[in-house]
Design a protein around this motif. Structure first.
Motif, PDB file in Angstrom:
ATOM      1  N   ARG A 105     144.450  54.345  34.181  1.00 46.00           N
ATOM      2  CA  ARG A 105     144.759  53.108  34.895  1.00 46.00           C
ATOM      3  C   ARG A 105     144.141  53.064  36.285  1.00 46.00           C
ATOM      4  N   ALA A 110     144.351  48.884  33.858  1.00 45.94           N
ATOM      5  CA  ALA A 110     145.386  48.636  32.848  1.00 45.94           C
ATOM      6  C   ALA A 110     145.342  49.750  31.811  1.00 45.94           C
ATOM      7  N   ASP A 111     146.507  50.047  31.230  1.00 47.11           N
ATOM      8  CA  ASP A 111     146.618  51.130  30.251  1.00 47.11           C
ATOM      9  C   ASP A 111     146.255  50.702  28.842  1.00 47.11           C
ATOM     10  N   ASN A 522     154.858  47.812  33.613  1.00 39.30           N
ATOM     11  CA  ASN A 522     153.973  48.196  32.511  1.00 39.30           C
ATOM     12  C   ASN A 522     154.764  48.062  31.207  1.00 39.30           C
TER      13      ASN A 522
END
Length: 564
Positions: A105, A110-111, A522
């Motif tokens: 990240r 973003a994951d 998240n």
């Protein structure tokens, strides 16, 4: 004849038996199905998934390399993809897309990414692709290039296959991670316990000095005693501070170089890595061992990464401790109220009105109790306690803010009607001749109540306690107002006097589920932990209830002869 036989069958009540049996069966199936869904979604999160490598090329877009874990796949109508501006073969009505956890990240922002399976090409599972769980920025995925010590490379490889060079570099990384974890544990011990004890002592001296000032009793002799104690703490702190500096110097010595999926070379401190593993090269036994370690971490560790990683032990501890305190408070008050209403109060209009009020209290929404606890217990009683007993700590509140004690009392007030009703039912079932026999043998009414009636009613009392525990353990709304927090820096039970800190805020499994599920930045990373924590809350409540049921069954067997 047929009409008469159907009528007789209905009058026999057998249809209602089957109807009730069917309703019970459906309810059991739904409950079991829900628990299975929660268990599969939650417990599956800890299994080490393979990492895939491939190229993703949407029509009209440049292809790029992707390295990620496959999280879940769903079917999507092609029309929906066309509306989103994606070119799709019109002959295909439904396409499958997969949620990929790309991690890193700090590099990508973003994951997770969604990809359409039809446009994934050259998908492989290289054995040397590794995953690293970090203390911040989530997981890291990529190829290990080198291990560095104080900026100097001590092991390196350019191989992306399991050669002697790459395996030796991987072994070096594992050694450095174990060393960093050992140092991190020592740092935690120094900061959390040793320095925490010193800070507690210094705060105690500050409050003591403040108390002397408020009472105009701060003499030079007392000031000298306080300064001498403070000097001892300062010397101990200097030693621990130097120890911390040395430990941080040691733990920050090692770094690694990692090649991410877009070719970026990342230098990562080993101190920030919790564990690193090669899922594509792990055997089933290796994965089972990894699964067990992750499950144990979930149960025994503290949360990290905005509660989306790590464990939930503080929430487990807070939930159990609050329920036990609530049980200690609600049981005597509920039993005493029930005994008075059944054994001593005149059975008139007023008593009937009180019973109606108690039954109605059991149906009051829990948030109302939370508002009452906030207004009466915290703002009124807590502020009064602070002014009377903790003036030296003001304006910082001690009991004039939410904490473990007020949360336990609020839930005790919430559940006391259940205990009262269950206890009264138990008292009403005790035969009158048992009381008369005890009185005839010379026992007083109080002795009869204490030695005969209450022991025989104890199974009913435990039934009330079981119902109270079942309701209180899962409550969230009132706790949000009277003491529960997202993350508690320390447990309400430690080695500092008075050991149980009733004024301290705490974590709770129910609130943890709400926070992770609805307040997490998240969402995709938090979703599996919502299921896992929900399953854990059900297990904790079941264990508490099982303990109470075991006690109730023991009491029922013990006093069965008296009922006969």
């Amino acid at each position: 004849m047929k009409k008469t036989s159907v009528s007789g069958w209905v009058k026999s009540g057998e249809p209602w038996v089957w109807l009730n049996a069917g309703a019970v069966a459906i309810s059991v199936i739904m409950v079991v199905g829900l628990l299975l869904l929660i268990a599969v979604r939650g417990l599956g999160h800890f299994w080490p998934a393979d990492i895939v490598e491939g190229r993703y090329a949407l029509p009209g877009n440049e292809s790029y390399k992707i390295v990620a874990e496959q999280v879940e796949s769903v079917d999507v109508p092609s029309a929906q993809l066309i509306e989103a501006g994606i070119e799709v073969d019109e002959s295909i009505t439904v396409m499958q897309r997969t949620l990929m956890k790309v991690g890193n990240r700090d590099v990508y922002g973003a994951d997770f990414r969604w990809v359409i399976d039809n446009y994934m090409e050259e998908v492989t599972r290289p054995e040397m692709l590794f995953a690293a769980e970090r203390r911040e920025w989530g997981n890291m995925y990529g190829y290990l290039l080198a291990v560095k010590e104080n900026g100097n490379i001590v092991a390196s490889t350019e191989d992306k296959a399991p050669t002697d060079s790459s395996l030796a570099t991987w072994a070096t990384l594992q050694e450095r991670i174990e060393r960093a974890l050992a140092i991190h544990e020592e740092i935690y011990q120094v900061e959390k316990h040793d320095i925490g004890k010193i800070n507690y002592g210094l705060e105690r001296l500050r409050l003591q000095q403040r108390g002397y000032v408020l009472e105009n009793q701060l003499t030079p002799e007392r000031m000298a005693d306080l300064e001498s104690e403070r000097a001892v703490f300062d010397e101990e702190y200097k030693v621990l501070q130097q120890k911390l500096i040395d430990l941080y110097t040691q733990i920050n010595r090692d770094t690694i170089l990692v090649e991410a999926m877009d070719g970026t070379i990342i230098e990562q401190s080993v101190a920030k890595i919790v564990r690193a593993y090669l899922p594509n090269s792990m055997s089933v036994l290796d994965k089972l061992g990894f699964y067990g370690s992750k499950l144990w971490e979930f149960l025994s560790d503290e949360p990290r990464e905005a509660n989306t990683e790590g464990g939930v032990f503080p929430a487990i501890f807070g939930t159990v401790m609050m329920v036990l305190l609530m049980t200690v408070l609600v049981t005597p008050f509920g039993v005493v109220a029930a005994v008075y209403l059944r054994e001593y109060a005149t059975q008139g209009v007023l008593t009937r009105v009180i019973r109606i009020a108690v039954n109605n209290l059991a149906g009051v929404p829990s948030i109302v109790y939370g508002v009452f606890g906030l207004g009466f217990f915290i703002y009124f009683m807590g502020s009064s306690i602070d002014q009377a007993f903790f003036p030296e700590a003001l304006p910082s509140p001690t009991f004039g803010t939410g904490g473990l004690m007020w949360a336990s009392i609020t839930l005790a007030l919430l559940t006391v009607p259940v205990v009262i009703v269950a206890t009264e039912e138990g008292l009403s079932r005790i035969p009158r001749n048992v009381r008369e026999g005890s009185l005839a043998l010379g026992a007083t009414k109080a002795e009869t109540l204490w030695r005969v009636v209450l022991p025989m009613a104890s199974p009913a009392i435990m039934t009330g306690v079981i119902l109270a525990v079942a309701r209180a353990a899962g409550e969230v709304a009132p706790l949000m107002l009277v003491g529960v927090v997202k993350l508690a820096p320390s447990l309400p039970l430690d080695g500092n006097y008075p050991f149980i800190h009733l004024d301290q805020k705490f974590m709770h499994l129910g609130f943890h589920i709400y926070d992770v599920g609805f307040q997490s930045p998240n969402v995709e990373a938090a979703r599996p932990l919502v299921y896992a924590t929900a399953l854990l809350l059900v297990i904790v409540i079941a264990l508490l209830n099982f303990s109470a049921v075991t006690i109730r069954n023991h009491l029922r067997e013990k006093y069965k002869s008296l009922e006969m």
